[in-house]
Design a protein around this motif. Sequence first.
Motif, PDB file in Angstrom:
ATOM      1  N   GLN A 310      36.954  27.731  35.729  1.00 16.37           N
ATOM      2  CA  GLN A 310      37.561  27.481  34.459  1.00 16.37           C
ATOM      3  C   GLN A 310      36.663  28.593  33.714  1.00 16.37           C
ATOM      4  N   MET A 311      37.861  29.171  32.698  1.00 15.40           N
ATOM      5  CA  MET A 311      37.391  30.430  31.970  1.00 15.40           C
ATOM      6  C   MET A 311      36.806  30.110  30.627  1.00 15.40           C
ATOM      7  N   VAL A 312      35.485  29.519  30.745  1.00 12.18           N
ATOM      8  CA  VAL A 312      34.839  28.945  29.574  1.00 12.18           C
ATOM      9  C   VAL A 312      34.182  30.324  28.668  1.00 12.18           C
ATOM     10  N   SER A 313      33.838  30.011  27.345  1.00 12.37           N
ATOM     11  CA  SER A 313      33.540  31.092  26.630  1.00 12.37           C
ATOM     12  C   SER A 313      31.820  31.058  26.819  1.00 12.37           C
ATOM     13  N   SER A 314      31.242  32.380  26.511  1.00  9.93           N
ATOM     14  CA  SER A 314      29.790  32.306  26.755  1.00  9.93           C
ATOM     15  C   SER A 314      29.082  33.440  25.599  1.00  9.93           C
ATOM     16  N   LYS A 315      27.987  33.242  25.412  1.00 12.15           N
ATOM     17  CA  LYS A 315      27.460  33.914  24.341  1.00 12.15           C
ATOM     18  C   LYS A 315      26.405  34.974  24.915  1.00 12.15           C
ATOM     19  N   VAL A 319      33.026  37.288  28.530  1.00 18.10           N
ATOM     20  CA  VAL A 319      33.982  36.942  29.089  1.00 18.10           C
ATOM     21  C   VAL A 319      35.279  36.749  28.446  1.00 18.10           C
ATOM     22  N   TYR A 320      36.243  37.338  29.112  1.00 16.88           N
ATOM     23  CA  TYR A 320      37.675  37.486  28.456  1.00 16.88           C
ATOM     24  C   TYR A 320      38.412  36.315  28.942  1.00 16.88           C
ATOM     25  N   THR A 321      38.519  35.140  27.974  1.00 12.17           N
ATOM     26  CA  THR A 321      38.951  33.925  28.322  1.00 12.17           C
ATOM     27  C   THR A 321      40.639  34.267  28.159  1.00 12.17           C
ATOM     28  N   ASP A 322      41.078  35.043  27.903  1.00 15.49           N
ATOM     29  CA  ASP A 322      42.617  35.284  27.849  1.00 15.49           C
ATOM     30  C   ASP A 322      43.014  35.811  29.439  1.00 15.49           C
ATOM     31  N   ASP A 323      42.097  36.028  29.940  1.00 18.04           N
ATOM     32  CA  ASP A 323      42.447  36.479  31.391  1.00 18.04           C
ATOM     33  C   ASP A 323      42.297  35.595  32.800  1.00 18.04           C
ATOM     34  N   ILE A 324      43.292  35.441  33.436  1.00 22.16           N
ATOM     35  CA  ILE A 324      42.840  34.583  34.766  1.00 22.16           C
ATOM     36  C   ILE A 324      43.275  35.487  35.847  1.00 22.16           C
ATOM     37  N   ALA A 325      42.581  35.297  36.851  1.00 24.76           N
ATOM     38  CA  ALA A 325      42.857  36.054  38.027  1.00 24.76           C
ATOM     39  C   ALA A 325      44.201  35.777  38.727  1.00 24.76           C
ATOM     40  N   GLU A 326      44.759  37.012  38.969  1.00 27.45           N
ATOM     41  CA  GLU A 326      46.172  37.074  39.194  1.00 27.45           C
ATOM     42  C   GLU A 326      46.333  36.415  41.016  1.00 27.45           C
ATOM     43  N   GLU A 356      50.669  32.741  29.964  1.00 29.10           N
ATOM     44  CA  GLU A 356      50.419  33.087  31.431  1.00 29.10           C
ATOM     45  C   GLU A 356      51.133  32.307  32.319  1.00 29.10           C
ATOM     46  N   GLY A 357      51.720  30.823  31.667  1.00 28.32           N
ATOM     47  CA  GLY A 357      52.431  30.076  32.781  1.00 28.32           C
ATOM     48  C   GLY A 357      51.345  29.460  33.596  1.00 28.32           C
ATOM     49  N   CYS A 358      51.931  28.652  34.756  1.00 28.70           N
ATOM     50  CA  CYS A 358      51.246  28.007  35.607  1.00 28.70           C
ATOM     51  C   CYS A 358      51.724  28.439  37.015  1.00 28.70           C
ATOM     52  N   LEU A 359      51.037  28.746  37.923  1.00 32.77           N
ATOM     53  CA  LEU A 359      51.635  28.985  39.547  1.00 32.77           C
ATOM     54  C   LEU A 359      50.769  27.944  40.497  1.00 32.77           C
ATOM     55  N   GLU A 397      25.532  31.393  39.379  1.00 32.77           N
ATOM     56  CA  GLU A 397      25.974  32.917  39.277  1.00 32.77           C
ATOM     57  C   GLU A 397      27.450  32.802  38.840  1.00 32.77           C
ATOM     58  N   SER A 398      28.319  33.881  38.860  1.00 36.41           N
ATOM     59  CA  SER A 398      29.550  33.651  38.111  1.00 36.41           C
ATOM     60  C   SER A 398      30.564  34.271  39.274  1.00 36.41           C
ATOM     61  N   VAL A 399      31.880  33.910  39.251  1.00 43.49           N
ATOM     62  CA  VAL A 399      32.963  34.251  40.028  1.00 43.49           C
ATOM     63  C   VAL A 399      33.381  35.643  39.268  1.00 43.49           C
ATOM     64  N   ASP A 400      33.364  36.469  40.117  1.00 43.15           N
ATOM     65  CA  ASP A 400      33.754  37.907  39.380  1.00 43.15           C
ATOM     66  C   ASP A 400      35.147  38.320  39.910  1.00 43.15           C
ATOM     67  N   PHE A 401      35.767  38.811  39.009  1.00 44.01           N
ATOM     68  CA  PHE A 401      37.191  39.516  39.160  1.00 44.01           C
ATOM     69  C   PHE A 401      37.591  40.517  38.297  1.00 44.01           C
ATOM     70  N   PRO A 402      38.628  41.497  38.739  1.00 45.69           N
ATOM     71  CA  PRO A 402      38.784  42.428  37.533  1.00 45.69           C
ATOM     72  C   PRO A 402      39.395  42.027  36.646  1.00 45.69           C
ATOM     73  N   TYR A 403      39.142  42.526  35.104  1.00 49.40           N
ATOM     74  CA  TYR A 403      39.897  42.106  33.956  1.00 49.40           C
ATOM     75  C   TYR A 403      40.794  43.429  33.825  1.00 49.40           C
ATOM     76  N   ILE A 404      40.293  44.814  34.200  1.00 50.53           N
ATOM     77  CA  ILE A 404      41.118  45.885  34.275  1.00 50.53           C
ATOM     78  C   ILE A 404      40.598  46.550  35.591  1.00 50.53           C
ATOM     79  N   SER A 405      41.766  46.871  36.409  1.00 52.64           N
ATOM     80  CA  SER A 405      41.605  47.658  37.489  1.00 52.64           C
ATOM     81  C   SER A 405      42.655  48.737  37.667  1.00 52.64           C
ATOM     82  N   MET A 406      42.074  49.761  37.935  1.00 56.46           N
ATOM     83  CA  MET A 406      43.246  50.931  38.088  1.00 56.46           C
ATOM     84  C   MET A 406      42.430  51.865  39.564  1.00 56.46           C
ATOM     85  N   GLU A 407      43.391  52.481  40.445  1.00 58.46           N
ATOM     86  CA  GLU A 407      42.989  53.164  41.441  1.00 58.46           C
ATOM     87  C   GLU A 407      43.196  54.737  41.202  1.00 58.46           C
TER      88      GLU A 407
END
Length: 415
Positions: A310-315, A319-326, A356-359, A397-407
């Motif tokens: 769950q993407m909860v905010s933090s002080k 945490v970018y709460t507008d972003d969900i892992a794809e 974002e919708g729901c998948l 700890e935290s679950v980490d995933f890309p907010y922005i990712s470019m190769e």
Amino acid sequence: MLQSGERVPVTEREYSTDELVLAKINNNYPNVLIEKPEGVELKAGELYPIYFEEKKAEHVLLVGNDSLYQEDGETYVYVKAGDDTREKRKVTAGAADDHNTQITDGLAEGEAVYYETTERMPSDYTEYTVERSDFQVENHGLKYGRADKNARVYLAAKEGEIVKIAVEKDAEVKKGDLLYIINTGEGKAAITEAANAIETENTTYQKQQTDYDAQLIELQNATDSVSDYDRQMITLQKEVAEADHSYTLQQLQAAYDTLSRGNDGTGKLSVYADEDGQVSKITVWEGDTVEAGDEILKMKGEASDLLLVQMVSSKSVTVYTDDIAEAGEPVSITSGDTTYTGTCVGFAAGSNNLDEGCLYIDENGAHYTFQTTSGYDTPAFYVRMNDEIVDDMGNGESVDFPYISMEDVIVLPAG
């Protein structure tokens, strides 16, 4: 588009009439759909810049926007007339972008114009060699745990005060059993107002459709191309109005049902169990004041082999709460010297990013539902870990995933 630093031609896919109607109903301008280029591999979670022409002007005279001046509604430039002289000259501007403007009259190719700039060479600088590399900004999910199958979360539909909690933790309940009572202060007047809103919507829609039908009757015998176009437009407007009415009526009916269900006429709403189950969590107590969307209690579900994040905010952590892992995007949890890895297999939106919708995925494949909330009032996503889930997996700890990712792109220091 740019893919691994290379320009790749792409084609836009046009939207159908049904899709455009759906976009209008939801007050959204639809996103641009791009066909996947042939032979190009695209990865979930990667960011691929798309470039397109808004205007096009070929073989024209251009000047930088820093050379243009405005005075009394006219545009002019300063042209170099000699070693130390300059001429103020009126020009006619054409197409423009953020940097340059087309000049259709007043200048000739090769003439030098002055420009104004505030840029200057830094007095102290460090050399940096430009090179290609991967660029990634990480996002973090701080609240996670084993997901329940068919778990049911009961959220407050309205702001109010909890009058009664009718169940206890771990209690077995049957469908229809009373769970809790909340005093929202909305009694018979609110129910009547909601019913009147439904009646007004139906009346307005019927009048609107009658007006469209009358216009179509007037045009039915005309044969000119303008009348044919008008008929098509009115028919489309009628279809849009019908879809819009259906959506609005659904929303109004849902509001009425929420107000009237269990309402004793004084504003006290009784909430009953939708199905059999066991209470796994009670979040509030009698006398507590809650906001709309607050979790009241949760019914236990069958433990799954997925991790719920769950993407909860933090002080303390960004945490970018507008972003969900794809779906298909890799995620990781690092705890000490151990890194656990997995893949996002589905997600659900929260109230702050419904677009974002729901998948969700089952034995029949993957399904996408527009504007479906996660039930947790925060964006959430599901991860299938490559390792067996244990209770203390990455605890704290935290679950980490890309907010922005470019190769394979050119990356520069911000300074």
